[in-house]
Design a protein around this motif. Structure first.
Motif, PDB file in Angstrom:
ATOM      1  N   VAL A  40       0.843  -1.205   0.000  1.00 38.95           N
ATOM      2  CA  VAL A  40       0.000   0.000   0.000  1.00 38.95           C
ATOM      3  C   VAL A  40       0.878   1.254   0.000  1.00 38.95           C
ATOM      4  N   GLN A  41       1.961   1.203   0.775  1.00 38.13           N
ATOM      5  CA  GLN A  41       2.892   2.332   0.793  1.00 38.13           C
ATOM      6  C   GLN A  41       3.528   2.543  -0.579  1.00 38.13           C
ATOM      7  N   GLU A  42       3.898   1.451  -1.234  1.00 38.67           N
ATOM      8  CA  GLU A  42       4.500   1.562  -2.560  1.00 38.67           C
ATOM      9  C   GLU A  42       3.507   2.084  -3.591  1.00 38.67           C
ATOM     10  N   LEU A  43       2.238   1.705  -3.466  1.00 39.08           N
ATOM     11  CA  LEU A  43       1.218   2.240  -4.371  1.00 39.08           C
ATOM     12  C   LEU A  43       1.126   3.758  -4.232  1.00 39.08           C
ATOM     13  N   SER A  44       1.202   4.230  -2.988  1.00 35.53           N
ATOM     14  CA  SER A  44       1.153   5.672  -2.750  1.00 35.53           C
ATOM     15  C   SER A  44       2.362   6.351  -3.395  1.00 35.53           C
ATOM     16  N   ARG A 183       2.171  -0.326 -11.291  1.00 35.12           N
ATOM     17  CA  ARG A 183       1.056  -0.105 -10.373  1.00 35.12           C
ATOM     18  C   ARG A 183       0.024  -1.232 -10.475  1.00 35.12           C
ATOM     19  N   LYS A 184      -0.321  -1.622 -11.698  1.00 35.00           N
ATOM     20  CA  LYS A 184      -1.287  -2.706 -11.880  1.00 35.00           C
ATOM     21  C   LYS A 184      -0.758  -4.015 -11.310  1.00 35.00           C
ATOM     22  N   HIS A 185       0.549  -4.257 -11.521  1.00 33.11           N
ATOM     23  CA  HIS A 185       1.168  -5.464 -10.983  1.00 33.11           C
ATOM     24  C   HIS A 185       1.086  -5.468  -9.460  1.00 33.11           C
ATOM     25  N   LEU A 186       1.368  -4.322  -8.869  1.00 32.51           N
ATOM     26  CA  LEU A 186       1.352  -4.215  -7.409  1.00 32.51           C
ATOM     27  C   LEU A 186      -0.069  -4.315  -6.861  1.00 32.51           C
ATOM     28  N   GLN A 187      -1.036  -3.796  -7.592  1.00 34.83           N
ATOM     29  CA  GLN A 187      -2.433  -3.926  -7.159  1.00 34.83           C
ATOM     30  C   GLN A 187      -2.843  -5.391  -7.080  1.00 34.83           C
ATOM     31  N   GLY A 188      -2.312  -6.204  -7.998  1.00 33.11           N
ATOM     32  CA  GLY A 188      -2.585  -7.642  -7.934  1.00 33.11           C
ATOM     33  C   GLY A 188      -2.011  -8.259  -6.684  1.00 33.11           C
ATOM     34  N   TYR A 189      -0.808  -7.825  -6.284  1.00 33.69           N
ATOM     35  CA  TYR A 189      -0.204  -8.321  -5.046  1.00 33.69           C
ATOM     36  C   TYR A 189      -1.002  -7.877  -3.821  1.00 33.69           C
TER      37      TYR A 189
END
Length: 215
Positions: A40-44, A183-189
């Motif tokens: 979540v921090q990385e998404l931000s 971002r999309k890859h990280l949202q999957g995680y």
């Protein structure tokens, strides 16, 4: 290693998964929660990077004089303080397509600087001939020549400026597309971590409620 690294992100899910397979859901839940907080921090931070690129700060960073000197500009970029516009983009900037686009962008920037200098020099020459015209008749014809040259230089500046803007937009698009992909890859995680966290909590609660309890 940085959490921006895909292999690190995979391990952040892989380690708690291993604990879950070892029938230690409490430990798995703890690590899934930690992974989720990190994602979540990385998404931000990715959102901040995308905003920064769209605000033009990425292009500003690429035009730094210390980066334009020599071929080891990527190494120089790594040595700069970390900023949102460069945090995730080292891998992209090492690619052949990006470096070709960057070379074109920097060449146009160099051309614009040269044309600006020529324009300023022509202004100086024009002023000089204006001052000397009354003293020497042979300066009379210089005005038209200088004016012609100045118009040509300014036309060239306008064309080079338009090309540089277009090239800059292409570079920004490449950067934003790369960040969107991340971002999309990280949202999957994030989705995987949330699901696994809920499942681990549920398993841990069942084990605690069982006779004798469990860790």
């Amino acid at each position: 290693r940085s959490v921006t690294d895909t292999s690190v992100q995979e391990s952040m899910l892989g380690v708690p998964y291993a604990y879950a397979r070892l029938n230690l859901p409490g430990k798995a839940a703890l690590l899934y929660g930690k992974a989720l907080d990190g994602f979540v921090q990385e998404l931000s931070r990715l959102d901040a990077s995308i905003r920064s690129v769209r605000e033009g700060k990425f292009l500003q960073a690429l035009l730094r004089q210390e980066l334009k000197q020599g071929r080891d500009w990527i190494a120089r970029l790594r040595a700069l303080p970390e900023t949102p516009e460069t945090r995730y983009l080292i891998e992209l900037m090492a690619s052949d397509d990006f470096q070709e686009s960057l070379r074109n962008y920097l060449d146009l920037d160099d051309l614009l600087n040269r044309l600006k200098s020529w324009d300023e020099n022509l202004n100086s020459y024009e002023e000089m001939t204006r001052q000397r015209r009354s003293a020497a008749q042979n300066y009379q014809g210089y005005d038209d020549q200088i004016r012609q040259l100045r118009n040509q230089v300014r036309d060239a500046r306008q064309k080079a400026g338009s090309l540089m803007i277009a090239q800059g937009k292409m570079i920004e698009t490449m950067a934003v597309n790369d960040l969107d992909r991340r971002r999309k890859h990280l949202q999957g995680y994030v989705a995987q971590a949330r699901f696994a966290l809920a499942e681990s909590y549920e398993r841990a609660s069942r084990m605690q409620a069982a006779p004798g309890g469990a860790k």
